[in-house]
Design an enzyme around this catalytic site. Structure first.
Site, mmCIF file in Angstrom:
data_model
loop_
_atom_site.group_PDB
_atom_site.id
_atom_site.type_symbol
_atom_site.label_atom_id
_atom_site.label_comp_id
_atom_site.label_asym_id
_atom_site.label_seq_id
_atom_site.Cartn_x
_atom_site.Cartn_y
_atom_site.Cartn_z
ATOM 1 N N ASN A 17 -5.795 5.651 6.546
ATOM 2 C CA ASN A 17 -5.970 5.021 5.242
ATOM 3 C C ASN A 17 -6.443 3.574 5.355
ATOM 4 O O ASN A 17 -6.272 2.775 4.429
ATOM 5 C CB ASN A 17 -4.661 5.071 4.449
ATOM 6 C CG ASN A 17 -4.317 6.485 4.005
ATOM 7 O OD1 ASN A 17 -5.186 7.345 3.943
ATOM 8 N ND2 ASN A 17 -3.056 6.719 3.713
ATOM 9 N N HIS A 58 0.833 -1.191 0.000
ATOM 10 C CA HIS A 58 0.000 0.000 0.000
ATOM 11 C C HIS A 58 0.867 1.240 0.000
ATOM 12 O O HIS A 58 0.606 2.199 -0.715
ATOM 13 C CB HIS A 58 -0.917 -0.035 1.232
ATOM 14 C CG HIS A 58 -1.758 1.183 1.415
ATOM 15 N ND1 HIS A 58 -1.266 2.355 1.961
ATOM 16 C CD2 HIS A 58 -3.072 1.418 1.148
ATOM 17 C CE1 HIS A 58 -2.224 3.258 2.012
ATOM 18 N NE2 HIS A 58 -3.332 2.715 1.522
ATOM 19 N N GLY A 59 1.895 1.251 0.862
ATOM 20 C CA GLY A 59 2.902 2.298 0.828
ATOM 21 C C GLY A 59 2.658 3.476 1.751
ATOM 22 O O GLY A 59 3.569 4.276 1.963
ATOM 23 N N ASP A 60 1.443 3.603 2.307
ATOM 24 C CA ASP A 60 1.160 4.708 3.234
ATOM 25 C C ASP A 60 0.086 4.248 4.221
ATOM 26 O O ASP A 60 -0.941 4.889 4.395
ATOM 27 C CB ASP A 60 0.697 5.948 2.469
ATOM 28 C CG ASP A 60 0.560 7.180 3.373
ATOM 29 O OD1 ASP A 60 1.160 7.186 4.464
ATOM 30 O OD2 ASP A 60 -0.155 8.126 2.984
ATOM 31 N N LEU A 61 0.350 3.115 4.862
ATOM 32 C CA LEU A 61 -0.689 2.441 5.629
ATOM 33 C C LEU A 61 -0.668 2.901 7.087
ATOM 34 O O LEU A 61 -0.161 2.227 7.974
ATOM 35 C CB LEU A 61 -0.512 0.922 5.528
ATOM 36 C CG LEU A 61 -1.718 0.070 5.913
ATOM 37 C CD1 LEU A 61 -2.991 0.552 5.221
ATOM 38 C CD2 LEU A 61 -1.453 -1.385 5.576
#
Length: 310
Positions: free
Chosen positions: A226, A219-222
């Site tokens: 979010n 996901h990269g920005d969890l």
């Protein structure tokens, strides 16, 4: 027309919806610091209600954010369709220098972590295990954004190389634009050690000495903002990603800072589904390293918040 005041569907958005869709209402929904967000209620073909989530933003920054979210959401949805709202389209609006992303609307609860950690981590591990890089390399085929920050997603064979280059890219952005100020005394010497000694020391052992890792879709920005659970069925969902193919443990770096409300219990549950990469005893050091990139993101996004700069 200002995108923060939409009262009707832009033709570009209407064109990506099923033929025969009729707008019932469009109203502001949710909160984003980088875009305007709306709930779009429609009557679809055959008189079936269909609701959508619409996000709009301006300029080149907006284009990168909307395109990146669409492509990243497509990748997640293809692997885990019950873990991410179904993306519909992204494109340019017919007015201003404005861009949009639209996906299905799913009613969420206000609950944030700790929600059902076991189920959430099971689904996340499934995404990481089954989200295979189409090139076998680390990166992504388009730019994706963490907040408004465009990430360096150029394909690399080595995870250590990819992570190091991405960190240098973010540092250059931070200092050239004074997002981190003043520049601490002696920083250049410390950075040289960090970039050329610490990163290789912690990441190269993942790929050498008989060890190996594979790129995983992350996901990269969890952080807690979010992730949510559905109002119907109480199922975990993730959204608003900064997606690329990475070492799966990178995802957990964002769980280390207390501000993001994930805990050590979530990490333990995740590791029941996806074991630590060898060398296992260096997991915590790698987690600390990965968390530094997320802290750097926060310092760039909120340059006036001193605790992020520190």
């Amino acid at each position: 027309m200002l995108i923060a005041q939409l009262t009707e569907l832009d033709p570009a958005v209407q064109n990506v919806l099923p033929i025969g869709t009729t707008l019932l209402s469009i109203k502001k929904h949710g909160l984003s610091l980088w875009a305007s967000t709306f709930k779009v209620e429609t009557m679809g073909p055959e008189c079936k209600p269909a609701n959508y989530f619409l996000k709009c933003s301006l300029g080149e920054r907006g284009r990168l954010m909307m395109e990146g979210e669409f492509e990243g959401s497509k990748a997640i949805h293809a692997v885990s369709p019950n873990f991410c709202p179904r993306p519909v389209a992204a494109g340019k609006l017919s007015f201003e220098d404005a861009y949009f992303y639209i996906c299905e609307f799913i009613e969420m609860t206000e609950e944030s972590p700790p929600f059902d950690s076991w189920t959430f981590c099971s689904k996340l591990a499934h995404l990481h295990k089954n989200g295979k890089s189409p090139t076998g390399m680390y990166g992504f085929h388009v730019t994706t954004c963490n907040g408004w920050i465009p990430q360096l997603n150029t394909w690399e064979q080595s995870w250590a190389t990819f992570f190091r280059k991405g960190f240098i890219y973010l540092l250059d952005m931070a200092y050239k634009n004074n997002y981190i100020y003043p520049r601490p005394q002696g920083m250049d010497e410390h950075l040289d050690v960090f970039l050329n000694v610490v990163i290789p020391r912690l990441l190269l052992p993942l790929e050498t000495g008989g060890n190996s890792i594979e790129p995983s879709l992350v996901h990269g920005d969890l952080w807690f903002g979010n992730a949510a659970t559905t109002a119907e069925g109480n199922k975990p969902m993730i959204f608003d990603g900064a997606v690329f193919y990475a070492h799966n443990e990178y995802e957990l770096g964002n769980w280390r800072p207390p501000r993001n409300k994930f805990t050590k219990a979530h990490i333990r549950d995740y590791q029941m589904h996806f074991q630590r990469s060898p060398p296992e005893e260096e997991f915590d050091d790698r987690n600390r390293l990965y968390s530094m990139r997320f802290n750097l993101h926060a310092a760039i996004l909120f340059p006036d918040t001193q605790k992020y700069r520190q």
